[in-house]
Design a protein around this motif. Structure first.
Motif, mmCIF file in Angstrom:
data_model
loop_
_atom_site.group_PDB
_atom_site.id
_atom_site.type_symbol
_atom_site.label_atom_id
_atom_site.label_comp_id
_atom_site.label_asym_id
_atom_site.label_seq_id
_atom_site.Cartn_x
_atom_site.Cartn_y
_atom_site.Cartn_z
ATOM 1 N N GLN A 187 -6.970 -1.877 6.634
ATOM 2 C CA GLN A 187 -6.536 -2.327 5.307
ATOM 3 C C GLN A 187 -7.722 -2.720 4.438
ATOM 4 O O GLN A 187 -7.757 -2.438 3.237
ATOM 5 N N ALA A 229 -14.732 -3.952 -4.912
ATOM 6 C CA ALA A 229 -13.906 -5.096 -4.552
ATOM 7 C C ALA A 229 -14.621 -5.955 -3.508
ATOM 8 O O ALA A 229 -15.373 -5.457 -2.668
ATOM 9 N N LEU A 252 0.819 -1.201 0.000
ATOM 10 C CA LEU A 252 0.000 0.000 0.000
ATOM 11 C C LEU A 252 0.861 1.261 0.000
ATOM 12 O O LEU A 252 0.595 2.214 -0.737
ATOM 13 N N VAL A 264 -14.286 -7.980 -0.274
ATOM 14 C CA VAL A 264 -13.356 -8.045 0.851
ATOM 15 C C VAL A 264 -13.991 -8.884 1.963
ATOM 16 O O VAL A 264 -15.122 -8.625 2.379
ATOM 17 N N GLN A 273 -10.181 2.371 -2.559
ATOM 18 C CA GLN A 273 -9.591 2.336 -3.890
ATOM 19 C C GLN A 273 -10.532 1.716 -4.915
ATOM 20 O O GLN A 273 -10.561 2.122 -6.076
ATOM 21 N N ILE A 321 -8.813 -0.868 0.814
ATOM 22 C CA ILE A 321 -9.143 -1.531 -0.457
ATOM 23 C C ILE A 321 -10.471 -1.020 -0.983
ATOM 24 O O ILE A 321 -10.624 -0.699 -2.172
ATOM 25 N N LEU A 357 -0.449 -2.101 -5.191
ATOM 26 C CA LEU A 357 -1.389 -3.126 -4.769
ATOM 27 C C LEU A 357 -1.717 -4.029 -5.965
ATOM 28 O O LEU A 357 -2.729 -3.859 -6.654
#
Length: 736
Positions: A323, A334, A278, A336, A330, A327, A283
């Protein structure tokens, strides 16, 4: 000095109703010929204290106060330049025995005799003042969050500080982190320590050494002589105290169970490695550089596992949530997943957990997940506790293992165990865990680093003295002390700096620090009788005694905690304090009035630790809990200071039983002096053999562990032992 003794008997708080003060005064005057003996209805009042002060002005210089416990009113009964002893006839006589009884009066009279015998042997302590110049400078080892905070706290308080950091830059692990999750957990913060670093670099009281290490640390508080190496050159400096903030390293992922996939699959990384990705803006999947759209975090990877790290590393849950959210920031689309055993987000960190849920992070409570390779990526399988069935998450681009914290002091070879220190005829003393971790490089006979617990953290009394290590003047802070987050580490560094300053100021006055803060006595050695047996150096829990080349003890008074363990260890009895000695306690024992066997009034000596069992006895008295009147209590600085001659003195004086009340020992010890009660119990094994040879029942001597909270159990313990003594019968040495 020539002693003029004054005895002052308080009759307040029910003492006058329970006892005959006139008879007490007769004991002092007729048996000991004291110069002054007075009673007062409230000795702790201004009028009562003024009575004592007026007698001091008339030449009284040795004072015995028969009143309340020495644990209270100590500020009122503190008279500079005078020997003072407190005889506890309130909590441990008037409040725990029936009023007006013969046995109650006899108990109080014995305590007064014992107090008078004690002051006859006492001398005024003289503060230790070394010939060398002492330093008030503070050394901070480690330039992470805790070290920076410690340096600033001490420097802002006006002390010169030297900070030694092994890396090229200050900041520790936090410097490598892109963003930090900390209070109030509403947003992440980058450059969290930048302000601290700049303040340290520009502070007029702080000298910084980077890419440096400690080559040698000798001496003790106020007299630490430290050699610092940097870029091939070295400099020596004297310090008053040391803050050990050397930090942590992540648990070695290669040691993890292979089912977690580390080392088997390239796309399985640790939380620390993910943080580096990161921070570098990289990434990508490590295997092929592809994009990361699906990630699983596996918490407690090795932590809270008896085969790896049995403890919780505190920050893993919060760091993984951060963390996971990074993600999502960004790439909101995503996938997760967080596999957790128990989610630990105390206080306001709960907001971070809630924020992750709102962002769409999926949480699965799974105690034993495993990672496998699937057709479309990695797969995590496991039993989901909340839904009660097996689950399988596949198509993962990345699996992140939240590995735990390991203090830097946990590495190295154990160097302290030395078989030659033990003589065949002696009981073995438990050895410390001291690893050659190349942090402080102490020039102590007992080992090159601070003693540690089995998990690698510096050993201390975690309840009462959280920053202190087993080496006086060296204070652990931050993640080397216990796992913690960056905000807590900053608080920890500040706390350790305050303890370091306290230590510096007290040793400059010749005083002890913890736990006998303010004590000006220190051990004196009558070297003419020393047999170089090494017991004092081996048994001292704090490394306060070195040895010369002939094995003669070399005491370091500023390291000493004044526990007296060395005094109890010495078979030749050559170690003493001006106000605490083998002879002094022996005289107190002999001062007890022991009735003959026909009176059927046995006597039981109780040697009680002043930190736990003695306060517990006071607490029992405060609650008016009754116990056997045959008891006579002598408080000891630590049960480890018990010399076996005291038990021999007691039994040869006709005393029927001896009860030792010490602290709990073992891995979760409660002894303020680490292992004093354990050492006393080891020594007790020898005396029992001696008793058996002398045809004296070994049951006459008993050892019990008592914590300060066990006051409710104490009357039963005392009564049970008295009942046992009654069953055994009178001591056959009565009258001899």
């Amino acid at each position: 000095m020539e002693k003029k003794i004054g005895v002052y008997i308080c009759t307040g708080c029910g003492i006058g109703e329970a006892l005959n003060p006139e008879q007490l005064g007769n004991v002092a005057q007729e048996e000991y010929g004291v110069a002054v003996c007075k009673t007062h209805p409230f000795l702790c009042s201004k009028e009562g204290v003024d009575v004592i002060k007026s007698d001091i002005a008339e030449g009284v210089n040795t004072i015995v106060i028969a009143a309340c416990s020495p644990r209270v009113m100590y500020d009122l009964f503190n008279f500079d330049g005078c020997i003072v002893d407190r005889v506890n006839i309130r909590e441990q006589v008037a409040w725990c025995q029936p009023p007006g009884e013969e046995d109650t009066q006899m108990m109080a009279e014995d305590y007064l005799r014992m107090g008078l015998a004690k002051v006859n042997k006492m001398e005024l302590p003289e503060p230790y003042k070394p010939e060398e110049e002492m330093s008030r400078d503070v050394l901070v080892v480690g330039g992470g969050a805790a070290g920076l905070a410690a340096a600033l706290a001490a420097a802002d308080a006006g002390y010169k500080v030297t900070l030694v950091e092994k890396e090229k830059e200050l900041g520790g692990f936090v410097r490598k982190v892109k963003e930090v999750a900390t209070l109030p957990y509403k947003a992440f913060k980058s450059g969290y320590l930048d302000e601290y670093i700049e303040k340290v670099k520009n502070h007029e009281n702080i000298t910084v050494y980077t890419e440096a290490k400690i080559l040698k640390t000798a001496g003790g508080p106020g007299l630490f002589d430290v050699t610092i190496s940097q870029n091939g050159s070295s400099v020596e400096h004297r310090f008053g105290a040391i803050v050990l903030a050397a930090g942590w390293v992540p648990y070695d992922p290669k040691k993890l169970d292979p089912k977690l996939g580390y080392g088997r699959y390239d796309n399985v990384v640790t939380g620390v490695e993910f943080e580096e990705m990161l921070a570098q803006g990289n990434l990508k999947r490590p295997k092929d550089g592809g994009s990361v759209n699906s990630v699983a975090f596996l918490l407690c990877a090795g932590s809270r596992d008896p085969n790896h790290l049995p403890y919780c590393s505190t920050t893993c849950c919060i760091s993984s949530l951060k963390q996971a959210l990074q993600i999502k920031e960004q790439n909101p689309d995503a996938n997760v997943y967080v596999f957790f055993k128990e989610m630990r987000t105390p206080g306001q960190a709960e907001d971070l957990y809630r924020k992750a849920q709102e962002a769409g992070v999926i949480f699965l409570r799974c105690q034993d997940p495993q990672v496998e390779s699937g057709a479309t990526g990695l797969t995590v399988k496991g039993y989901e506790d909340l839904v009660g069935e097996e689950v399988e998450v596949d198509g993962l681009d990345l699996v992140v293992l939240a590995t735990g914290m390991v203090p830097v002091t946990a590495f190295g070879e154990n160097v302290v165990a030395k078989p030659e220190d033990q003589k065949e005829e002696e009981e073995p003393v438990p050895t410390d865990i001291i690893l050659k971790s190349d942090v402080l490089n102490l020039e102590y006979r007992q080992g090159p680093e601070v003693p540690i617990l089995k998990y690698g953290f510096p050993d201390s009394h975690f309840i009462c003295f959280p920053y202190e290590s087993r080496r006086t003047g060296i204070y652990a802070a931050g993640c080397v002390r216990r796992p913690m987050g960056v905000a807590t580490a900053i608080e920890d560094g500040t706390g350790a700096a305050m303890k370091a300053i306290q230590c510096i100021e007290m040793v400059h006055k010749g005083m002890a620090v913890h736990p006998r803060a303010g004590d000006m006595s220190f051990p004196e050695f009558f070297m003419q009788r020393c047999t170089q047996c090494k017991r004092c150096t081996v048994e001292c829990p704090f490394g306060a005694i070195n040895e010369d080349e002939k094995a003669n003890p070399l005491p370091n008074p500023t390291r000493c905690r004044r526990c007296g363990v060395c005094m109890g260890a010495c078979p030749e009895r050559i170690i003493s304090f001006k106000n605490y000695s083998v002879g002094m306690i022996g005289d107190m024992i002999k001062a007890m009035n022991v009735p003959d066997e026909y009176e059927e009034k046995p006597r039981i000596l109780v040697l009680a630790c002043e930190n736990d069992s003695y306060p517990a006895l006071d607490m029992a008295g405060v609650r008016r809990m009754k116990y056997n009147p045959w008891i006579r209590v002598i408080p000891l600085r630590c049960l480890g200071s018990m010399n076996l001659i005291w038990i021999a003195d007691a039994l040869s004086s006709g005393i029927d039983g001896v009860l030792l009340l010490g602290c709990k020992y073992g891995e979760d010890y409660q002894c303020h002096f680490i292992r004093g009660s354990e050492l006393a119990n080891i020594r007790l094994g020898k005396i029992k053999e001696t008793l058996d040879r002398l045809v004296l029942e070994s049951e006459r001597v008993r050892f019990e562990t008592v914590s300060i909270t066990d006051y409710a159990k104490l009357p039963e313990i005392l009564d049970d032992f008295a009942k046992k003594i009654e069953e055994i019968g009178p001591n056959p040495y009565k009258g001899f």
